[in-house]
Design a protein around this motif. Sequence first.
Motif, PDB file in Angstrom:
ATOM      1  N   CYS A 188      47.845  46.353  32.191  1.00  0.00           N
ATOM      2  CA  CYS A 188      47.318  45.230  32.986  1.00  0.00           C
ATOM      3  C   CYS A 188      48.024  43.925  32.632  1.00  0.00           C
ATOM      4  CB  CYS A 188      45.818  45.089  32.761  1.00  0.00           C
ATOM      5  SG  CYS A 188      44.816  46.319  33.619  1.00  0.00           S
ATOM      6  N   LEU A 189      48.245  43.695  31.334  1.00  0.00           N
ATOM      7  CA  LEU A 189      48.942  42.478  30.916  1.00  0.00           C
ATOM      8  C   LEU A 189      50.341  42.407  31.526  1.00  0.00           C
ATOM      9  CD1 LEU A 189      48.015  42.137  27.127  1.00  0.00           C
ATOM     10  CD2 LEU A 189      47.357  40.600  28.985  1.00  0.00           C
ATOM     11  N   LEU A 214      41.659  37.733  33.817  1.00  0.00           N
ATOM     12  CA  LEU A 214      40.708  38.670  33.219  1.00  0.00           C
ATOM     13  C   LEU A 214      39.714  39.168  34.260  1.00  0.00           C
ATOM     14  CD1 LEU A 214      39.574  40.087  30.720  1.00  0.00           C
ATOM     15  CD2 LEU A 214      38.208  38.033  30.256  1.00  0.00           C
ATOM     16  N   ASP A 215      39.219  38.262  35.114  1.00  0.00           N
ATOM     17  CA  ASP A 215      38.294  38.662  36.168  1.00  0.00           C
ATOM     18  C   ASP A 215      38.966  39.590  37.177  1.00  0.00           C
ATOM     19  OD1 ASP A 215      36.143  37.255  35.159  1.00  0.00           O
ATOM     20  OD2 ASP A 215      36.640  35.415  36.247  1.00  0.00           O
ATOM     21  N   ILE A 216      40.218  39.273  37.510  1.00  0.00           N
ATOM     22  CA  ILE A 216      40.954  40.123  38.458  1.00  0.00           C
ATOM     23  C   ILE A 216      41.149  41.519  37.881  1.00  0.00           C
ATOM     24  CG2 ILE A 216      43.188  40.456  39.568  1.00  0.00           C
ATOM     25  CD1 ILE A 216      43.346  37.417  39.893  1.00  0.00           C
ATOM     26  N   ALA A 217      41.513  41.568  36.597  1.00  0.00           N
ATOM     27  CA  ALA A 217      41.711  42.871  35.959  1.00  0.00           C
ATOM     28  C   ALA A 217      40.412  43.660  35.918  1.00  0.00           C
ATOM     29  CB  ALA A 217      42.261  42.667  34.544  1.00  0.00           C
ATOM     30  N   ARG A 218      39.311  42.980  35.559  1.00  0.00           N
ATOM     31  CA  ARG A 218      38.023  43.675  35.390  1.00  0.00           C
ATOM     32  C   ARG A 218      37.430  44.123  36.720  1.00  0.00           C
ATOM     33  NH1 ARG A 218      33.046  41.340  35.136  1.00  0.00           N
ATOM     34  NH2 ARG A 218      34.010  39.276  34.946  1.00  0.00           N
ATOM     35  N   ARG A 219      37.564  43.278  37.751  1.00  0.00           N
ATOM     36  CA  ARG A 219      36.882  43.577  39.015  1.00  0.00           C
ATOM     37  C   ARG A 219      37.735  44.354  40.009  1.00  0.00           C
ATOM     38  NH1 ARG A 219      34.100  37.661  40.297  1.00  0.00           N
ATOM     39  NH2 ARG A 219      32.737  37.572  38.454  1.00  0.00           N
ATOM     40  N   HIS A 220      39.043  44.156  39.959  1.00  0.00           N
ATOM     41  CA  HIS A 220      39.894  44.737  40.991  1.00  0.00           C
ATOM     42  C   HIS A 220      40.887  45.775  40.468  1.00  0.00           C
ATOM     43  CE1 HIS A 220      38.321  41.756  43.782  1.00  0.00           C
ATOM     44  NE2 HIS A 220      38.620  40.793  42.914  1.00  0.00           N
TER      45      HIS A 220
END
Length: 271
Positions: A89-90, A172-178
Amino acid sequence: MRRWLPRLALLLLALLLGLAALAPWIAPFDPAETNLAQRLMPPSTMHWLGTDHLGRDLLSRLLWGARASLGAVGAILLLVLAIGTVLGCLAGLLGGVVDTVLMRLADAFMTVPTLVLALFFVGALGTGMVNVIVAIALSHWAFYARLVRGLTLSLRARDHVAAARVAGASRLDIARRHVVPAVAGQVAVLASLDLGHWILHVAGLSFLGLGVAAPGAEWGVMISDARPFFRTAPMLVLLPGAAILLTVMAFNLLGDALRDRLDPALAEHGH
C-alpha cells in the motif's frame, strides 16, 4: 470431484485444527515423557500408535506436533499479510522514491529461493521456532507486497478513490476504506496457495534442527529423530510424514478451490 474434494479438504483441515487446539486436553501422555522400558512398542490399548525410541507416546507427539506446525503457519500468515499489505500500500499510494526503493528491495528478495533466504535469516537470527516463523515470513513478504502494490496502482485511477482524495481523505483512510477491502480477495488466494508451502518450510527447518528444539514435538523433528530407526520401526517416520502430506494436500486443494471461486478468470486460463 471439483465439488467434493474442497469440502473433504476443509473437513480434514477443520479436524486437524481442532485436534491441534485440543492437544493439551486430549493427548493421552506428556509428549516429552520418556520411558525406556517401553521404547519402540507396537500399537496397544495404552499407546494407540505405539512409542518411539525413547518410549514417548506417538499419538501424543503427533497431536502436539500439529499444534506446533499449524500454529507456526498461522503466525507466518499474519506476519506475511501484515508486512506485504502495508509495504504494498505504501509503495502504491506514495509512489516516487518510496515506491522505487520498496520495489527494488522486493525484487532483490524475490531473486533468491525462499528456502535459501529463510536459512540465511535463521542463521542471522538464531535457531528456535519464533526465529523460524520470522525467517519464513521475511522470505515471502515480497510476493505479497508486489501484488498489493500493483492492485493499489490500478485502484488509484478509479473515480471513487480520486473523489475521496479530492474530498480530503488521508492516504491512511484511502488505504483502509478502499484499497485493503479491494485487494483482500487476491491476497487471500495467494496466501491459501502458500500455506502448504509454509508447512513444508517449517517441517524442513525443524528437520534440520533449526526450529523446535528437542524434546519438543513437531512433525519435522519427529522425522529427524526417527531416521536411525526407519528400517526397524518405519512408522516413526511414516506417521509424521503422512500428517505433513495430508495437511499440505488439504491446503493445496482448498487454495485451488478458493482461487476458482474468487478469481475465475485466472482459473480458466489454467494458472
